[in-house]
Design a protein around this motif. Structure first.
Motif, short mmCIF file in Angstrom:
data_model
loop_
_atom_site.label_atom_id
_atom_site.label_comp_id
_atom_site.label_asym_id
_atom_site.label_seq_id
_atom_site.Cartn_x
_atom_site.Cartn_y
_atom_site.Cartn_z
N ALA A 77 35.58 61.18 38.26
CA ALA A 77 36.94 61.46 37.81
C ALA A 77 37.46 60.31 36.96
CB ALA A 77 37.85 61.67 39.02
N THR A 78 38.27 60.65 35.97
CA THR A 78 38.78 59.63 35.04
C THR A 78 40.20 59.18 35.41
OG1 THR A 78 39.59 61.38 33.57
CG2 THR A 78 37.38 60.49 33.14
N ASP A 79 40.74 59.67 36.52
CA ASP A 79 42.11 59.30 36.90
C ASP A 79 42.13 58.10 37.84
OD1 ASP A 79 40.97 60.59 39.01
OD2 ASP A 79 42.69 61.87 39.47
N ALA A 80 41.03 57.35 37.91
CA ALA A 80 40.97 56.15 38.74
C ALA A 80 40.16 55.09 38.01
CB ALA A 80 40.34 56.47 40.10
N ASP A 81 40.40 53.84 38.38
CA ASP A 81 39.56 52.75 37.89
C ASP A 81 38.53 52.44 38.96
OD1 ASP A 81 40.77 52.53 35.47
OD2 ASP A 81 41.96 50.76 35.95
N TYR A 82 37.35 52.02 38.53
CA TYR A 82 36.26 51.76 39.47
C TYR A 82 35.91 50.28 39.44
CZ TYR A 82 36.02 56.79 39.57
OH TYR A 82 36.36 58.12 39.72
N GLN A 83 35.75 49.73 40.63
CA GLN A 83 35.58 48.28 40.76
C GLN A 83 34.30 47.97 41.52
OE1 GLN A 83 39.26 46.48 41.73
NE2 GLN A 83 38.51 44.38 41.73
N LEU A 84 33.58 46.95 41.05
CA LEU A 84 32.33 46.50 41.66
C LEU A 84 32.61 45.31 42.57
CD1 LEU A 84 29.18 46.73 41.73
CD2 LEU A 84 29.16 45.12 39.80
N TRP A 85 32.00 45.33 43.77
CA TRP A 85 32.23 44.29 44.76
C TRP A 85 30.90 43.76 45.29
CZ3 TRP A 85 37.46 43.30 45.81
CH2 TRP A 85 38.36 44.30 45.39
N ALA A 86 30.92 42.50 45.72
CA ALA A 86 29.76 41.87 46.37
C ALA A 86 30.13 41.56 47.81
CB ALA A 86 29.36 40.59 45.64
N VAL A 87 29.28 41.97 48.75
CA VAL A 87 29.48 41.69 50.17
C VAL A 87 28.61 40.50 50.53
CG1 VAL A 87 29.37 42.61 52.51
CG2 VAL A 87 29.88 44.14 50.60
N SER A 88 29.22 39.40 50.91
CA SER A 88 28.50 38.15 51.15
C SER A 88 27.63 38.23 52.39
CB SER A 88 29.49 37.00 51.29
OG SER A 88 28.85 35.83 51.74
N LYS A 89 26.39 37.73 52.28
CA LYS A 89 25.54 37.64 53.46
C LYS A 89 25.82 36.37 54.24
CE LYS A 89 21.82 35.80 50.53
NZ LYS A 89 20.53 36.14 49.91
N THR A 90 26.62 35.47 53.67
CA THR A 90 26.96 34.22 54.34
C THR A 90 28.14 34.37 55.28
OG1 THR A 90 26.14 32.91 52.46
CG2 THR A 90 27.63 31.81 54.00
N ASP A 91 29.23 34.96 54.78
CA ASP A 91 30.43 35.07 55.61
C ASP A 91 30.93 36.50 55.77
OD1 ASP A 91 31.61 35.63 53.14
OD2 ASP A 91 32.54 33.67 52.95
N GLY A 92 30.27 37.48 55.15
CA GLY A 92 30.68 38.88 55.29
C GLY A 92 31.88 39.27 54.46
N GLU A 93 32.43 38.33 53.69
CA GLU A 93 33.59 38.63 52.87
C GLU A 93 33.19 39.50 51.66
OE1 GLU A 93 36.85 37.85 53.36
OE2 GLU A 93 36.22 37.14 55.33
N ILE A 94 34.15 40.32 51.20
CA ILE A 94 33.91 41.20 50.05
C ILE A 94 34.72 40.68 48.88
CG2 ILE A 94 34.04 43.58 49.20
CD1 ILE A 94 33.99 44.53 52.07
N ARG A 95 34.03 40.37 47.79
CA ARG A 95 34.68 39.76 46.63
C ARG A 95 34.39 40.56 45.37
NH1 ARG A 95 32.62 35.57 49.90
NH2 ARG A 95 34.23 34.16 50.67
N SER A 96 35.37 40.59 44.47
CA SER A 96 35.28 41.43 43.29
C SER A 96 34.37 40.85 42.22
CB SER A 96 36.68 41.63 42.70
OG SER A 96 36.61 42.37 41.49
N LEU A 97 33.61 41.76 41.59
CA LEU A 97 32.84 41.43 40.39
C LEU A 97 33.43 42.12 39.16
CD1 LEU A 97 29.21 41.58 41.81
CD2 LEU A 97 30.30 39.57 40.80
N GLY A 98 34.65 42.65 39.31
CA GLY A 98 35.35 43.22 38.17
C GLY A 98 35.26 44.73 38.07
N LEU A 99 36.01 45.27 37.13
CA LEU A 99 36.01 46.71 36.88
C LEU A 99 34.76 47.10 36.10
CD1 LEU A 99 39.76 47.23 35.82
CD2 LEU A 99 38.73 47.64 38.06
#
Length: 237
Positions: free
Chosen positions: A159-181
């Motif tokens: 669908a084109t009515d949303a923006d899509y974002q890529l994330w990295a899930v850390s194997k060190t601390d489990g945190e999820i951080r953005s790699l951008g749209l």
């Protein structure tokens, strides 16, 4: 939420079943999953689903010859490891089957990349991101040589009515951080700065979410996960 209730969630069951079949769980998590599948019929069904879905990939791609460095590492670990009780035949077969499927997924990703772009720089990381139906949606590769990420898109348009974002899930601390749209309907390339490269190198898995226009405003992914997949390191460096 109680410990038991956590495993009643379909998304948790699906992720656990996928990792169990691919053979990437640690020993403790694998033993827990083996016990849970006898207690939770839905989890057992998801395991059967992933076995049926991933096995054809293993059958369809050629064998991958281990590198000389890999054999040396295995030999060194066997030589220096303390004596332990030998695992059962079933445990060894389960591990080998999971390893074969995981290797096949990587091989499939590399085939996708080669067919799409021809000869390219060395690939250091690869992730095959699949949707809830198990079909590959994105193949993401990253190269230390070029500090570039390549994102190949497969499947029907989103669908084109949303923006899509890529994330990295850390194997060190489990945190999820953005790699951008990203453009979820067209293959693309992007340069990686030092921070992005570290996120890729530390990633256990990558995922893509649907967000409001402009991406997540709070620095956290939404609950609408479009696809996700393990981020696997290929190089020895």
């Amino acid at each position: 939420m109680s410990y038991a209730m956590r495993y009643e969630k379909p998304e948790v069951q699906d992720r656990l079943a996928r990792d169990y079949v691919m053979g990437v769980l640690c020993d403790a998590a694998r033993r827990r999953c083996h016990l849970l599948r006898r207690q939770i019929p839905a989890l057992d069904q998801r395991i059967y689903y992933w076995e049926e879905h991933l096995q054809p990939m293993a059958d369809a791609v050629p064998s991958l010859a281990p590198s000389a460095q890999l054999w040396r590492s295995i030999d060194a670990s066997i030589t220096t490891a303390p004596a332990q009780r030998s695992p059962s035949l079933w445990s060894r077969l389960s591990f080998l089957r999971g390893f074969a499927v995981a290797a096949s997924v990587v091989a499939m990703a590399l085939v996708f990349v080669q067919l799409s772009s021809g000869p390219a720089a060395t690939v250091d990381y690869v992730a095959v991101l699949a949707g809830s139906d198990g079909d590959a949606r994105f193949v993401v590769t990253a190269s230390d040589q070029t500090r570039q990420m390549d994102i190949k898109v497969f499947g029907n348009p989103l669908a084109t009515d949303a923006d899509y974002q890529l994330w990295a899930v850390s194997k060190t601390d489990g945190e999820i951080r953005s790699l951008g749209l990203l453009n979820a309907n067209a293959s693309s390339q992007r340069a990686l700065n030092e921070t992005d490269w570290r996120l890729v190198g530390d990633a256990h898995e990558l995922l893509v979410t649907a967000e409001m226009t402009g991406g997540s405003a709070i620095g956290e992914p939404s609950d609408v996960v479009i696809s996700r997949g393990l981020c696997i390191r290929l190089s020895d460096g």
